[in-house]
Design an enzyme around this catalytic site. Sequence first.
Site, PDB file in Angstrom:
ATOM      1  N   ASP A 166     -18.809  15.599 -14.147  1.00  0.00           N
ATOM      2  CA  ASP A 166     -20.151  14.892 -13.365  1.00  0.00           C
ATOM      3  C   ASP A 166     -20.149  16.047 -12.048  1.00  0.00           C
ATOM      4  O   ASP A 166     -19.529  15.693 -11.550  1.00  0.00           O
ATOM      5  CB  ASP A 166     -20.207  13.530 -13.140  1.00  0.00           C
ATOM      6  CG  ASP A 166     -21.276  13.043 -12.383  1.00  0.00           C
ATOM      7  OD1 ASP A 166     -22.138  13.777 -11.961  1.00  0.00           O
ATOM      8  OD2 ASP A 166     -21.611  12.068 -12.456  1.00  0.00           O
TER       9      ASP A 166
ATOM     10  N   GLU B 193     -22.934  16.259 -10.396  1.00  0.00           N
ATOM     11  CA  GLU B 193     -24.195  15.813  -9.556  1.00  0.00           C
ATOM     12  C   GLU B 193     -25.678  16.384 -10.377  1.00  0.00           C
ATOM     13  O   GLU B 193     -25.695  17.652 -10.348  1.00  0.00           O
ATOM     14  CB  GLU B 193     -24.337  16.041  -8.101  1.00  0.00           C
ATOM     15  CG  GLU B 193     -25.386  15.138  -7.354  1.00  0.00           C
ATOM     16  CD  GLU B 193     -25.339  13.707  -7.664  1.00  0.00           C
ATOM     17  OE1 GLU B 193     -26.028  13.405  -8.876  1.00  0.00           O
ATOM     18  OE2 GLU B 193     -24.917  12.881  -7.079  1.00  0.00           O
ATOM     19  N   ASN B 194     -26.276  15.425 -10.628  1.00  0.00           N
ATOM     20  CA  ASN B 194     -27.664  15.746 -11.356  1.00  0.00           C
ATOM     21  C   ASN B 194     -27.190  16.569 -12.809  1.00  0.00           C
ATOM     22  O   ASN B 194     -28.079  17.423 -13.107  1.00  0.00           O
ATOM     23  CB  ASN B 194     -28.666  16.713 -10.442  1.00  0.00           C
ATOM     24  CG  ASN B 194     -28.909  15.761  -9.215  1.00  0.00           C
ATOM     25  OD1 ASN B 194     -29.332  14.666  -9.297  1.00  0.00           O
ATOM     26  ND2 ASN B 194     -28.835  16.119  -8.074  1.00  0.00           N
TER      27      ASN B 194
ATOM     28  N   GLY C 193     -22.326   9.209  -8.725  1.00  0.00           N
ATOM     29  CA  GLY C 193     -22.282   9.623  -7.158  1.00  0.00           C
ATOM     30  C   GLY C 193     -23.199   8.784  -6.313  1.00  0.00           C
ATOM     31  O   GLY C 193     -22.981   8.629  -5.266  1.00  0.00           O
ATOM     32  N   ASP C 194     -24.262   8.402  -6.868  1.00  0.00           N
ATOM     33  CA  ASP C 194     -25.367   7.540  -6.068  1.00  0.00           C
ATOM     34  C   ASP C 194     -25.157   6.006  -6.685  1.00  0.00           C
ATOM     35  O   ASP C 194     -26.241   5.245  -6.197  1.00  0.00           O
ATOM     36  CB  ASP C 194     -26.786   8.131  -6.749  1.00  0.00           C
ATOM     37  CG  ASP C 194     -26.923   7.881  -8.056  1.00  0.00           C
ATOM     38  OD1 ASP C 194     -26.158   7.439  -8.839  1.00  0.00           O
ATOM     39  OD2 ASP C 194     -28.066   8.456  -8.656  1.00  0.00           O
TER      40      ASP C 194
ATOM     41  N   ASN D 106     -28.260 -11.241 -20.720  1.00  0.00           N
ATOM     42  CA  ASN D 106     -28.590 -11.533 -19.641  1.00  0.00           C
ATOM     43  C   ASN D 106     -27.447 -12.748 -18.839  1.00  0.00           C
ATOM     44  O   ASN D 106     -28.125 -13.443 -18.205  1.00  0.00           O
ATOM     45  CB  ASN D 106     -29.948 -11.976 -19.179  1.00  0.00           C
ATOM     46  CG  ASN D 106     -30.806 -10.486 -19.152  1.00  0.00           C
ATOM     47  OD1 ASN D 106     -30.356  -9.506 -19.089  1.00  0.00           O
ATOM     48  ND2 ASN D 106     -32.061 -10.607 -19.270  1.00  0.00           N
ATOM     49  N   PHE D 107     -26.394 -12.770 -19.551  1.00  0.00           N
ATOM     50  CA  PHE D 107     -25.431 -13.840 -19.071  1.00  0.00           C
ATOM     51  C   PHE D 107     -25.436 -15.082 -19.760  1.00  0.00           C
ATOM     52  O   PHE D 107     -24.806 -15.808 -19.478  1.00  0.00           O
ATOM     53  CB  PHE D 107     -24.972 -13.630 -17.739  1.00  0.00           C
ATOM     54  CG  PHE D 107     -24.626 -12.175 -17.224  1.00  0.00           C
ATOM     55  CD1 PHE D 107     -23.724 -11.484 -17.756  1.00  0.00           C
ATOM     56  CD2 PHE D 107     -25.491 -11.788 -16.355  1.00  0.00           C
ATOM     57  CE1 PHE D 107     -23.460 -10.141 -17.202  1.00  0.00           C
ATOM     58  CE2 PHE D 107     -25.335 -10.437 -15.801  1.00  0.00           C
ATOM     59  CZ  PHE D 107     -24.347  -9.462 -16.198  1.00  0.00           C
TER      60      PHE D 107
ATOM     61  N   ASP E 201     -21.651  -7.785 -27.475  1.00  0.00           N
ATOM     62  CA  ASP E 201     -22.134  -9.018 -26.470  1.00  0.00           C
ATOM     63  C   ASP E 201     -21.637 -10.102 -27.266  1.00  0.00           C
ATOM     64  O   ASP E 201     -21.539 -11.314 -26.964  1.00  0.00           O
ATOM     65  CB  ASP E 201     -23.729  -9.017 -26.547  1.00  0.00           C
ATOM     66  CG  ASP E 201     -24.235  -7.805 -25.619  1.00  0.00           C
ATOM     67  OD1 ASP E 201     -23.418  -7.240 -24.602  1.00  0.00           O
ATOM     68  OD2 ASP E 201     -25.573  -7.682 -25.525  1.00  0.00           O
TER      69      ASP E 201
ATOM     70  N   GLU F  53     -25.538 -27.386 -16.831  1.00  0.00           N
ATOM     71  CA  GLU F  53     -26.881 -28.242 -16.967  1.00  0.00           C
ATOM     72  C   GLU F  53     -26.812 -28.197 -18.564  1.00  0.00           C
ATOM     73  O   GLU F  53     -28.113 -28.207 -19.022  1.00  0.00           O
ATOM     74  CB  GLU F  53     -27.812 -27.846 -16.253  1.00  0.00           C
ATOM     75  CG  GLU F  53     -27.523 -28.085 -14.639  1.00  0.00           C
ATOM     76  CD  GLU F  53     -28.534 -27.671 -13.743  1.00  0.00           C
ATOM     77  OE1 GLU F  53     -29.404 -26.851 -14.108  1.00  0.00           O
ATOM     78  OE2 GLU F  53     -28.649 -27.851 -12.787  1.00  0.00           O
TER      79      GLU F  53
END
Length: 481
Positions: free
Chosen positions: A202, A204-205, A279-280, A401-402, A418, A448
């Site tokens: 990597d 960057e970009n 990196g970002d 989504n958990f 999953d 709940e």
Amino acid sequence: AGPCDIYATGNTPCIAAHSTTRALYSAYTGALYQVKRGSDSTTTDISPLSAGGVANAAAQDTFCASTTCLITIIYDQSGRGNHLKQAPPGGFSGPEANGYDNLASAIGAPVTLNGQKAYGVFMSPGTGYSNNAASGTATGDAAEGMYAVLDGTHYNDACCFDYGNAEVSSTDTGNGHMEAIYYGNSTSWGSGAGSGPWIMADLENGLFSGSSSGNNAGDPSLSYRFVNAVIKGGPNLWAIRGGNAASGSLSTYYSGARPTASGYNPMSKEGAIILGIGGDNSNGAQGTFYEGVMTSGYPTDATENSVQANIVAAKYATTSLTSGTALTVGSSISLRATTSGYTTRYIAHTGATINTQVVSSSSTTALQQQASWTVRAGLANSACFSFESVDTPGSFIRHYNFALLLAANDGTKALHEDATFCPQTGLNGQGSSIRSWSYPTRYFRHYENLLYIASNGGVHTFDSATSFNDDVSWVISTGFA
Ligand code: AHR
Ligand code: AHR
Ligand code: AHR
């Protein structure tokens, strides 16, 4: 000798040395990593059993007994203080409070080294570590080397499961501002032979698999359980090397000039250190890290070959991922809640929704079947399990989504991952707690009367620390149907 003793002899010393599994210098006796437990939020350091030895996993097990633990710090063994901690937000925000990334579970990646138990760092999407004020790392066009021992079977195609040199701002500051090991099957920038996963750099970009952007057929798909991934770079010269971390030698997949696209020659390395992210702070990737180092100077192939031999001699091997109530593949089970006031409720489904319902032997046949699950070998990892609906064969409990859902096995890697769960002794002392393979900080939890994979304190309502141990502990018995 340890890997960093070998690099020192080669005049390319480690300036960062990270491992939760073992000391990387023969004389190192200091802390390897810090864990924080959910019960009281206290921390403890885990050190090697002896100078240069394997981590004291038993100390972690004692400290974390009957609760959850997160890896809060991966210490730098080089003496430079280049420790890795929870990564802050940058170009992208993480899922944790204030945009930080998640921390890894302390028990997601158990292994043995020469027969002694240790834990790696199993990083789910959203997990990241960094040090944006590292010292002694390469900057500008200066030369460096690095290796990382990874789980070659735990990866994805998101950006970016990296270890190495990145921006000090956690933002994308342009081509050539990074130089890190990447592992996975992203094809957004580059790729190698086959369908991956690949070791890439990597920079960057761009994830680079060879001399230029895009596909370079010399970079092979890897299928080793334990991978040694090696990247090194200096003025107009860089290389990708790799091999099986459990046997044999390294191969060179690329060695040559820098990419010709602007910004990569000379490089503009900034010298921060990242683990598990881009990196970002792109944080969609997953992978498992066991050990890795960064050096000052461009290591010789011979030095790296000696390090590879040292890693092979450490004898990484797999070990059990489960404990608690023994499960038999092919049998039918039912899972009863243990939270006071809810102990007549069992994990069941209503259509696609996974919930708890009051079930007994006098319930309707339909309800008894809805609360019965056939144990299958884990769809993503046969050392764990998947749970197939008795009344809807071919459909499995998965998270999305958990939340837990009943979903048809569509054959995808995502569904398989999953739908794979690793039971362990119940956190409240009863039955089993059922850990998500892909998100090992998360367990089957009723909240709940609906089922989630929940962490012990976290951003979601269903992550509430209140009643956590009880809500995640299930008595497993022969299925109603
Ligand atoms: O180079 C690939 C990725 O591009 C970097 O890791 C990230 O900073 C940017 O999004
Ligand atoms: O449940 C968490 C994630 O949500 C799953 O891994 C993914 O399939 C979905 O996006
Ligand atoms: O699922 C029932 C209860 O709902 C759980 O015990 C509690 O944590 C939540 O309020």
